[in-house]
Design a protein around this motif. Structure first.
Motif, PDB file in Angstrom:
ATOM      1  N   MET A  13      89.228  25.548 -29.395  1.00 47.93           N
ATOM      2  CA  MET A  13      88.440  26.778 -29.161  1.00 47.93           C
ATOM      3  C   MET A  13      87.170  26.766 -30.007  1.00 47.93           C
ATOM      4  SD  MET A  13      91.212  29.830 -29.308  1.00 47.93           S
ATOM      5  CE  MET A  13      92.626  29.948 -28.241  1.00 47.93           C
ATOM      6  N   VAL A  14      87.346  26.426 -31.284  1.00 52.66           N
ATOM      7  CA  VAL A  14      86.196  26.405 -32.197  1.00 52.66           C
ATOM      8  C   VAL A  14      85.205  25.328 -31.754  1.00 52.66           C
ATOM      9  CG1 VAL A  14      85.468  25.974 -34.587  1.00 52.66           C
ATOM     10  CG2 VAL A  14      87.509  27.339 -34.146  1.00 52.66           C
ATOM     11  N   ALA A  15      85.715  24.149 -31.367  1.00 52.80           N
ATOM     12  CA  ALA A  15      84.840  23.047 -30.937  1.00 52.80           C
ATOM     13  C   ALA A  15      84.029  23.444 -29.702  1.00 52.80           C
ATOM     14  CB  ALA A  15      85.674  21.805 -30.648  1.00 52.80           C
ATOM     15  N   GLN A  16      84.680  24.167 -28.802  1.00 55.45           N
ATOM     16  CA  GLN A  16      84.004  24.628 -27.576  1.00 55.45           C
ATOM     17  C   GLN A  16      82.841  25.551 -27.929  1.00 55.45           C
ATOM     18  OE1 GLN A  16      87.003  26.015 -24.879  1.00 55.45           O
ATOM     19  NE2 GLN A  16      85.518  26.600 -23.331  1.00 55.45           N
ATOM     20  N   GLU A  17      83.105  26.450 -28.848  1.00 54.45           N
ATOM     21  CA  GLU A  17      82.074  27.393 -29.297  1.00 54.45           C
ATOM     22  C   GLU A  17      80.934  26.631 -29.987  1.00 54.45           C
ATOM     23  OE1 GLU A  17      80.621  30.810 -28.802  1.00 54.45           O
ATOM     24  OE2 GLU A  17      82.772  30.778 -28.418  1.00 54.45           O
ATOM     25  N   LEU A  18      81.313  25.612 -30.772  1.00 52.60           N
ATOM     26  CA  LEU A  18      80.312  24.795 -31.476  1.00 52.60           C
ATOM     27  C   LEU A  18      79.353  24.117 -30.509  1.00 52.60           C
ATOM     28  CD1 LEU A  18      82.348  22.854 -34.212  1.00 52.60           C
ATOM     29  CD2 LEU A  18      80.435  24.372 -34.589  1.00 52.60           C
ATOM     30  N   ARG A  19      79.895  23.708 -29.352  1.00 49.11           N
ATOM     31  CA  ARG A  19      79.072  22.951 -28.392  1.00 49.11           C
ATOM     32  C   ARG A  19      78.098  23.845 -27.640  1.00 49.11           C
ATOM     33  NH1 ARG A  19      83.876  19.902 -27.706  1.00 49.11           N
ATOM     34  NH2 ARG A  19      84.532  21.201 -25.963  1.00 49.11           N
ATOM     35  N   SER A  20      78.326  25.155 -27.668  1.00 44.51           N
ATOM     36  CA  SER A  20      77.414  26.040 -26.936  1.00 44.51           C
ATOM     37  C   SER A  20      76.074  26.109 -27.669  1.00 44.51           C
ATOM     38  CB  SER A  20      78.023  27.435 -26.789  1.00 44.51           C
ATOM     39  OG  SER A  20      77.925  28.118 -28.018  1.00 44.51           O
ATOM     40  N   SER A  21      75.030  26.442 -26.930  1.00 42.77           N
ATOM     41  CA  SER A  21      73.681  26.406 -27.528  1.00 42.77           C
ATOM     42  C   SER A  21      73.521  27.491 -28.599  1.00 42.77           C
ATOM     43  CB  SER A  21      72.622  26.571 -26.449  1.00 42.77           C
ATOM     44  OG  SER A  21      72.916  27.718 -25.675  1.00 42.77           O
ATOM     45  N   ALA A  22      74.250  28.596 -28.448  1.00 44.73           N
ATOM     46  CA  ALA A  22      74.190  29.649 -29.475  1.00 44.73           C
ATOM     47  C   ALA A  22      75.620  30.057 -29.853  1.00 44.73           C
ATOM     48  CB  ALA A  22      73.426  30.861 -28.934  1.00 44.73           C
ATOM     49  N   PRO A  23      76.228  29.332 -30.815  1.00 42.85           N
ATOM     50  CA  PRO A  23      77.617  29.654 -31.180  1.00 42.85           C
ATOM     51  C   PRO A  23      77.757  31.100 -31.658  1.00 42.85           C
ATOM     52  CG  PRO A  23      76.894  27.613 -32.230  1.00 42.85           C
ATOM     53  CD  PRO A  23      75.682  28.249 -31.619  1.00 42.85           C
ATOM     54  N   ASP A  24      78.796  31.752 -31.203  1.00 41.73           N
ATOM     55  CA  ASP A  24      79.040  33.150 -31.555  1.00 41.73           C
ATOM     56  C   ASP A  24      79.980  33.202 -32.772  1.00 41.73           C
ATOM     57  OD1 ASP A  24      79.976  35.741 -31.778  1.00 41.73           O
ATOM     58  OD2 ASP A  24      79.990  36.098 -29.608  1.00 41.73           O
ATOM     59  N   PHE A  25      79.383  33.437 -33.949  1.00 41.84           N
ATOM     60  CA  PHE A  25      80.155  33.453 -35.197  1.00 41.84           C
ATOM     61  C   PHE A  25      81.267  34.493 -35.149  1.00 41.84           C
ATOM     62  CE2 PHE A  25      77.425  30.444 -36.769  1.00 41.84           C
ATOM     63  CZ  PHE A  25      77.458  30.265 -38.136  1.00 41.84           C
ATOM     64  N   ARG A  26      80.961  35.649 -34.539  1.00 46.56           N
ATOM     65  CA  ARG A  26      81.964  36.722 -34.528  1.00 46.56           C
ATOM     66  C   ARG A  26      83.180  36.317 -33.703  1.00 46.56           C
ATOM     67  NH1 ARG A  26      81.188  40.525 -37.538  1.00 46.56           N
ATOM     68  NH2 ARG A  26      79.123  41.086 -38.271  1.00 46.56           N
TER      69      ARG A  26
END
Length: 293
Positions: A35-48
């Motif tokens: 899940m975290v890796a997927q978020e990391l790969r997005s152009s604007a990771p959502d910290f929240r």
């Protein structure tokens, strides 16, 4: 990461050992890391959103906050929440820190395993501190050295779970003054902890130079002359963590193996450290780690 083209991982014995490893049962990468890796790969990771994922797991949250407050990052502020830890560490470093926390939990707990993980955590911490004291050279940052220190021997618990006799094998390998540690292992089991550890690190998507360092960290000949077959960053990681382990053994007064005799001189040479500087580093790392304790 596929490494089949890499000369350091490409010989017939390796492919034989790799096949025998397939049925050993490497713990799968935890879903939360995906899940975290997927978020990391997005152009604007959502910290929240990432903080929300992590906060659903008490042990992961605590582990991430503890990592952010470790002395080798040297932050003056202390993280008290997951979102603060993420902001302090940055997403990429936080991802590696989470992998380290998840690794420990992937294996059954026992008093001897707790000692193993505590020693790994201490050596990882010292490795990060050494980078801060010696400078980020050869493409190795403090968080790389820390992650490598945590994962370097992760093949050991896998083999302990699979082979009941492996505890005796470890004792033999630790007591061996001349032969390579991994050769002693291969007398008893169809593989060794560096191959298993490298495969675990690959399947958990760790950076390639860390996977290679895990694979080769008992190869004292390669550390001296392996410039062509092993990247500079990998050789530096091996050397840093060997020095970190030496410092840990000096402090705990428990030298449990002969690896410093085999790898110490080459490690110091690679890092450009003489005996006097080594004594200073022992004192500096000890002071910094005690400050945290």
């Amino acid at each position: 990461t596929s490494m089949s083209n890499d000369s350091a991982l490409d010989d017939p014995l390796d492919s034989l050992l790799t096949r025998s490893v397939m049925d050993i049962g490497i713990p799968p990468r935890p879903a939360i890391l995906d899940m975290v890796a997927q978020e990391l790969r997005s152009s604007a990771p959502d910290f929240r959103r990432i903080a929300l994922y992590i906060s659903t797991d008490v042990a992961l949250s605590a582990g991430l906050i503890k990592t952010a407050n470790s002395p080798y990052f040297g932050y003056r502020l202390r993280a008290r929440t997951v979102i603060q830890a993420l902001n302090m560490l940055g997403i990429e470093v936080a991802g590696k820190a989470l992998a380290g926390v998840a690794l420990r939990r992937a294996f059954p707990a026992s008093p001897s395993m707790e000692r193993f993980w505590d020693a790994s955590a201490r050596i990882a911490e010292y490795s990060g501190l050494l980078v801060n004291l010696l400078g980020s050279k050869g493409g190795v940052r403090a968080d790389d050295a820390y992650t490598y220190g945590l994962f370097r021997d992760c093949g050991v618990p896998v083999l302990l779970c699979k082979f009941p006799s492996y505890r005796d094998t470890l004792a033999k390998a630790n007591a061996e003054p001349l032969r390579r540690f991994t050769e002693v292992e291969e007398d008893d089991v169809p593989t060794n902890h560096t191959i298993v550890g490298c495969m675990l690190a690959q399947s958990w998507s760790l950076p390639e130079e860390i996977c290679l360092s895990i694979r080769q960290h008992h190869d004292f000949l390669l550390l001296r002359s392996g410039a062509e077959s092993l990247p500079v960053a990998s050789r530096r990681l091996i050397a840093l963590t060997q020095v970190a382990e030496h410092i840990h053994q000096q402090q705990s007064k428990r030298s449990t193996n002969h690896e410093w005799q085999k790898l110490g001189e080459a490690s110091l040479e690679l890092l450009d450290i003489d005996e006097l500087r080594l004594r200073e580093l022992v004192a500096e790392v000890t002071a910094l780690s005690h400050k945290k304790d």
